[in-house]
Enzyme design. Structure first.
Site, PDB file in Angstrom:
ATOM      1  N   LYS A 134     -50.695  38.232   1.317  1.00 56.61           N
ATOM      2  CA  LYS A 134     -49.648  37.211   1.361  1.00 56.61           C
ATOM      3  C   LYS A 134     -48.735  37.325   0.121  1.00 56.61           C
ATOM      4  CE  LYS A 134     -48.931  32.344   1.371  1.00 56.61           C
ATOM      5  NZ  LYS A 134     -49.541  31.208   0.753  1.00 56.61           N
ATOM      6  N   ASP A 152     -47.927  31.456   6.062  1.00 57.75           N
ATOM      7  CA  ASP A 152     -48.614  30.411   5.310  1.00 57.75           C
ATOM      8  C   ASP A 152     -48.970  29.290   6.283  1.00 57.75           C
ATOM      9  OD1 ASP A 152     -46.344  28.951   5.814  1.00 57.75           O
ATOM     10  OD2 ASP A 152     -46.083  28.250   3.763  1.00 57.75           O
TER      11      ASP A 152
END
Ligand code: SF4
Length: 222
Positions: A134, A152
């Site tokens: 991420k 997310d």
């Protein structure tokens, strides 16, 4: 029962490949200011901000980095101080021991293998200690080289509500999204969903009555 309602609604709004263009267009018009909320002036500050943002809010990170970045300007600066001092300086972002360790490891590798510069490819970013997928995705996208789509909590929730994925796992959701979102939009798309998720499609109580996507969304309540 609920499942058949969702399948029915999915049929009603049409295929995701046909909906993705208008979804992006409308969200872009609605959230013209949609961009990363972290404050940074250079790639190194971006990388550190994203590393600090795990398990806390962007607002909190910005408060800490406002003074942090005055003190730590180059990769060397993070290694020059005792680890306890760096821990104290990032304490308010939480998980400060792991984060300090990851930041110092990353700074060492930047100096040893990348001439002190932040690399731009996922492959290189993922080699940095403590930099997970991420973080690497966010950094690559902000440096103008998106190589995936950041998933997310908002992106996950909205992708599911909008019927763009049936998956729950972020890696699988990203796999679904990159198949339908045009590559030139990979950097902007997550910001559009994040801002829409914060302002309109709120986790506990989506404000469908104020949403520009009602006719494109199988989860619309209006
Ligand atoms: S219509 Fe409702 S559920 Fe669908 S995206 Fe908009 S706010 Fe979210």
């Amino acid at each position: 029962m609920a499942r058949s309602y969702v399948s029915e609604a999915r049929r009603h709004v049409g295929r995701r490949r046909d909906r993705i263009g208008p979804i992006i267009e409308r969200l872009a018009a609605e959230h013209v200011d949609a961009r990363i909320a972290l404050r940074f002036r250079r790639p190194l500050e971006l990388l550190v901000s994203v590393m600090l943002s795990a398990q806390t809010t962007d607002v909190n990170v910005n408060k800490v980095t406002a003074t942090l970045f005055e003190k730590y300007r180059r990769p060397e600066d993070y290694i020059a101080v005792p680890v306890e001092e760096l821990e104290r300086d990032i304490y308010k972002t939480g998980f400060f021991r792991q984060k300090a360790k990851a930041i110092r490891g990353t700074m060492r590798m930047l100096l040893e293998e990348f001439d002190g510069e932040v690399p731009r490819t996922m492959e290189e970013l993922l080699r940095l200690p403590g930099v997970a997928r991420k973080t690497a995705n966010v950094v690559a996208a902000e440096l103008g080289n998106p190589q995936g789509i950041v998933v997310d909590t908002h992106v996950r929730r909205l992708s599911q509500r909008l019927g763009l994925t049936r998956e729950d796992d972020p890696v699988k959701i990203e796999r679904d999204l990159v198949k339908i979102v045009p590559r030139r939009e990979w950097g902007r798309f997550p910001h559009l969903l994040i801002w829409h998720g914060r302002r309109v499609c709120i986790a506990r109580a989506p404000r469908c009555e104020d949403c520009v996507l009602t006719d494109l969304c199988p989860s619309s309540r209006v």
